[in-house]
Write an enzyme that holds these catalytic residues in place. Sequence first.
Site, PDB file in Angstrom:
ATOM      1  CE  LYS A   1      63.161  27.559  -1.359  1.00 40.63           C
ATOM      2  NZ  LYS A   1      64.163  27.049  -0.425  1.00 40.63           N
ATOM      3  CB  SER A   2      59.955  24.214   1.062  1.00 39.50           C
ATOM      4  OG  SER A   2      60.601  22.977   1.230  1.00 39.50           O
TER       5      SER A   2
ATOM      6  CG  ASN B   1      70.772  26.764   2.169  1.00 29.49           C
ATOM      7  OD1 ASN B   1      69.739  27.371   2.458  1.00 29.49           O
ATOM      8  ND2 ASN B   1      70.908  25.453   2.320  1.00 29.49           N
ATOM      9  CB  ALA B   2      70.804  30.934   5.926  1.00 29.90           C
TER      10      ALA B   2
ATOM     11  CG  LEU C   1      61.705  28.301   4.698  1.00 29.99           C
ATOM     12  CD1 LEU C   1      61.949  28.918   6.072  1.00 29.99           C
ATOM     13  CD2 LEU C   1      60.642  27.229   4.829  1.00 29.99           C
TER      14      LEU C   1
ATOM     15  CG  ASN D   1      61.218  21.641   4.821  1.00 26.46           C
ATOM     16  OD1 ASN D   1      61.746  21.248   5.867  1.00 26.46           O
ATOM     17  ND2 ASN D   1      61.826  22.479   3.999  1.00 26.46           N
TER      18      ASN D   1
ATOM     19  CB  CYS E   1      63.918  24.469   6.908  1.00 19.69           C
ATOM     20  SG  CYS E   1      64.965  25.905   6.575  1.00 19.69           S
TER      21      CYS E   1
ATOM     22  CE  LYS F   1      65.275  17.380   2.427  1.00 21.97           C
ATOM     23  NZ  LYS F   1      65.518  18.184   1.222  1.00 21.97           N
TER      24      LYS F   1
ATOM     25  CG  ASN G   1      66.458  19.959   5.167  1.00 26.46           C
ATOM     26  OD1 ASN G   1      67.327  20.652   4.631  1.00 26.46           O
ATOM     27  ND2 ASN G   1      65.192  20.293   5.139  1.00 26.46           N
TER      28      ASN G   1
HETATM   29  O1  RRO Z   1      65.034  27.832   2.147  1.00 28.45           O
HETATM   30  C1  RRO Z   1      65.962  27.442   2.896  1.00 28.45           C
HETATM   31  O2  RRO Z   1      66.725  28.238   3.455  1.00 28.45           O
HETATM   32  C2  RRO Z   1      66.184  26.016   3.184  1.00 28.45           C
HETATM   33  C3  RRO Z   1      65.187  25.082   3.383  1.00 28.45           C
HETATM   34 BR1  RRO Z   1      63.386  25.491   3.165  1.00 28.45          BR
HETATM   35  C4  RRO Z   1      65.508  23.750   3.772  1.00 28.45           C
HETATM   36  O3  RRO Z   1      64.658  22.872   3.995  1.00 28.45           O
HETATM   37  N1  RRO Z   1      66.824  23.456   3.917  1.00 28.45           N
HETATM   38  C5  RRO Z   1      67.794  24.350   3.702  1.00 28.45           C
HETATM   39  O4  RRO Z   1      68.985  24.019   3.843  1.00 28.45           O
HETATM   40  N2  RRO Z   1      67.477  25.630   3.319  1.00 28.45           N
END
Ligand code: RRO
Length: 311
Positions: A53-54, A77-78, A81, A133, A136, A171, A198
Amino acid sequence: MYITSFDRMVNISTTISDLKLKNPTMLAAGILGETGDSLFKVAKGGAGALVTKSIGLEPREGHPNPTFMETEHGILNAMGLPNPGIESYEEEVKMALKTGIPVIGSIFGGDAKEFKMLAKKMENYGVNAIELNLSCPHAKGYGAELGHDKKKVEEITRAVKNTVNIPIFVKLSPDVSSIADIAKAVENAGGDGIVAINTLKAIAINAELAMPILSNVVGGYSGPAIKPIGLRCVYEIKGATNLPIIGVGGILSGMDAVEYIMAGANAVQIGSGVYYRGEGIFKEICQQIGEFMEQNGYKNIQEMVGIAGKR
Ligand code: RRO
């Protein structure tokens, strides 16, 4: 090695920079990558490499719910991070490394200094490569807000390159006017590979409530619908740079993976596919890639890389 029922062999191993992978499938960042336990499960499912995961400098809870929804043709998705922060992530990396397959530490920061600190920590924890990353689509001050700017991409990539001795993959977001130009900035700065793509910036509306569904309003769209966009991005980057490419976006089958490889990818990542099919998807995809190669006379992955662009 993949051995067919006819006892003939095709070789599905691949190399990206210094990384040698037993097969071209990797776990994409963001799915099952937060703990050593979940990364272990993915390794058992047959992945050739694992992306975490980031991870950022501080722990983050992420956006409030709803953060995730399935649409007709993909996932929105949101998450925002969410991550435990770099200090407490060492244990998870150590456990993931016990799988014996390459582990790639995904990191996000607000500037070059933060990226350098995170990359150094990840390197000290023992990861085999770093994924920056810069893409995002919905985090203020992070990700795509930096990654759409060639100068910032170059500055951050060069700073990290001068800090660690392991390969650096960057990325990228498809939501830019020229992903090839951004990829060239990575190459100029000494980056070792590109991860494309991404998720795409998108929203969903609840008509009864007359309001957006995600709490953050804007999310990142992934899954089958984005495959043609990912293919286009990989194809453009292959035509513009000499960097190895890791293709990602809507890969659910061996044929999807082969298409990405023929567009120019040396390896692929699977994210939404794990949500749809579970960890077993890696073995399934490898089996299907092997069958396709066997039936079409390809002996190794390298023979297929970028051939759709050679006309
Ligand atoms: O964690 C996120 O909401 C997220 C990340 Br870090 C990303 O790089 N891409 C994404 O769709 N969600």
